[in-house]
Enzyme design. Sequence first.
Site, mmCIF file in Angstrom:
data_model
loop_
_atom_site.group_PDB
_atom_site.id
_atom_site.type_symbol
_atom_site.label_atom_id
_atom_site.label_comp_id
_atom_site.label_asym_id
_atom_site.label_seq_id
_atom_site.Cartn_x
_atom_site.Cartn_y
_atom_site.Cartn_z
ATOM 1 N N LYS A 1 38.896 49.166 45.580
ATOM 2 C CA LYS A 1 40.344 49.275 45.773
ATOM 3 C C LYS A 1 40.927 50.030 44.576
ATOM 4 O O LYS A 1 40.193 50.396 43.661
ATOM 5 C CB LYS A 1 40.961 47.882 45.894
ATOM 6 C CG LYS A 1 40.088 46.874 46.629
ATOM 7 C CD LYS A 1 39.841 47.178 48.105
ATOM 8 C CE LYS A 1 38.870 46.149 48.639
ATOM 9 N NZ LYS A 1 38.594 46.053 49.972
HETATM 10 C C1 LIG Z 1 37.899 44.545 50.333
HETATM 11 C C2 LIG Z 1 38.524 43.750 51.392
HETATM 12 C C3 LIG Z 1 38.470 42.350 51.397
HETATM 13 C C4 LIG Z 1 37.635 41.570 50.420
HETATM 14 O O1 LIG Z 1 38.060 41.724 49.091
HETATM 15 P P1 LIG Z 1 37.176 41.094 47.923
HETATM 16 O O2 LIG Z 1 38.099 41.129 46.737
HETATM 17 O O3 LIG Z 1 35.994 41.986 47.735
HETATM 18 O O4 LIG Z 1 36.808 39.715 48.304
HETATM 19 C C5 LIG Z 1 39.156 41.666 52.381
HETATM 20 N N1 LIG Z 1 39.865 42.317 53.327
HETATM 21 C C6 LIG Z 1 39.929 43.656 53.362
HETATM 22 C C7 LIG Z 1 40.737 44.321 54.424
HETATM 23 C C8 LIG Z 1 39.246 44.423 52.415
HETATM 24 O O5 LIG Z 1 39.289 45.754 52.480
#
Ligand SMILES: *Cc1c(COP(=O)(O)O)cnc(C)c1O
Length: 381
Positions: free
Chosen positions: A187
């Site tokens: 992200k």
């Molecule tokens: C990356 C992601 C997650 C999980 O995030 P983490 O911090 O890795 O647990 C959940 N939902 C969506 C839509 C994502 O893109």
Amino acid sequence: MSSTPAAVIPVMVPWLGEEEAEAAAEAVRSGWVAQGPRVAAFERAFAEHLGVPHAVAVSSCTTALHLAMIGAGVGPGDEVVVPSLSFVATANAVTYVGAVPVFADVDPATGNLTADTVAAVLTDRTRAVIAVDQGGVPVDLDAIRALAEPRGATVVEDAACGAGSVYRGRPVGAAAAIAAYSFHPRKLLTTGEGGMVTCHDADLAARLRRLREHGMSVSASDRHSASGGAAVVETYDEIGFNHRMTDIQAAVGLVQLGKLPAMVARRRELAERYRSLLGPLAARLVADPAHGTGNYQACWLLLPEGAPDRTEVLARLAAAGVSARRGIMAAHLEAPYKGTARVPLPATELITHRSLILPLFHTLTEEQQDRVVAALREAVG
Ligand SMILES: *Cc1c(COP(=O)(O)O)cnc(C)c1O
């Protein structure tokens, strides 16, 4: 081969520097490395950035969604509407609390749920909807809330990808009763691993704070900093979890939050450059919806008619030193959820099979971007 191959262009590189390294080192030198003053400061800064009253830092967006499900009162026997077109953690959070994820299709343009696709799978057992800002594209939350809330279903926003995106003039997630964010390096804003739950209700925020820390009535950090802390005896009034963020992560997050506007601006600039260079190489390149602006967390395109199979295109790109990725996954095609979709999911299946994510990161150069487009032109044939 005689010529030296150019370095592989990765799909994502976090934008980290000396300032983050120094902030992490400072946390280590302070001797306070578990959840403490830096987590509290990061929470305040994140809440202020969003314009929401409460932000609760956790270990990931997955754990944020887990707490959001509990906070929304979801439990065994309940149904929660989710997009299948999402990282599998969205559906898994529902399963963690003993409820059933019910998959809805998405808008083929945005990759997000719409009021219509949600309406197709609502039942008397629907307790919540998880609306995802897929790839950082803002979901039309108001339309989904207008449908779901009169039927007693809470709308939780999975804004994992959404930090820096805007929905109707406000940061994504700010309007939701509960929203969850990710700080994974895929992200924009990263703390290595990490997440945040935000909400508008003070009692809910207090409960989320207890749940992330074993259900403790008084947090460990409050006990340690209280004068005569040894005399403060905590109680454990419900079963909680260890979903805490560390102060080392929060120190990095505070620096990253300050860089978020620059990250978004650069990504949007590079995405528009892709748009002008790609032309017919993309049947569709993800774009801003009418109700907001995205951060291009995932710059995905739909392959044009007549292009080879997506796996073949990815293999050709990899051979040319371009590390693209398959588009967003579809949970209903994976083993734990196979065969559970109640309605056809044509837009989900089209996007998951025919899309790919282009390299896009803060330090991507125009020369590298030109190489990506040239490699795609070759690969699509
Ligand atoms: C990356 C992601 C997650 C999980 O995030 P983490 O911090 O890795 O647990 C959940 N939902 C969506 C839509 C994502 O893109």
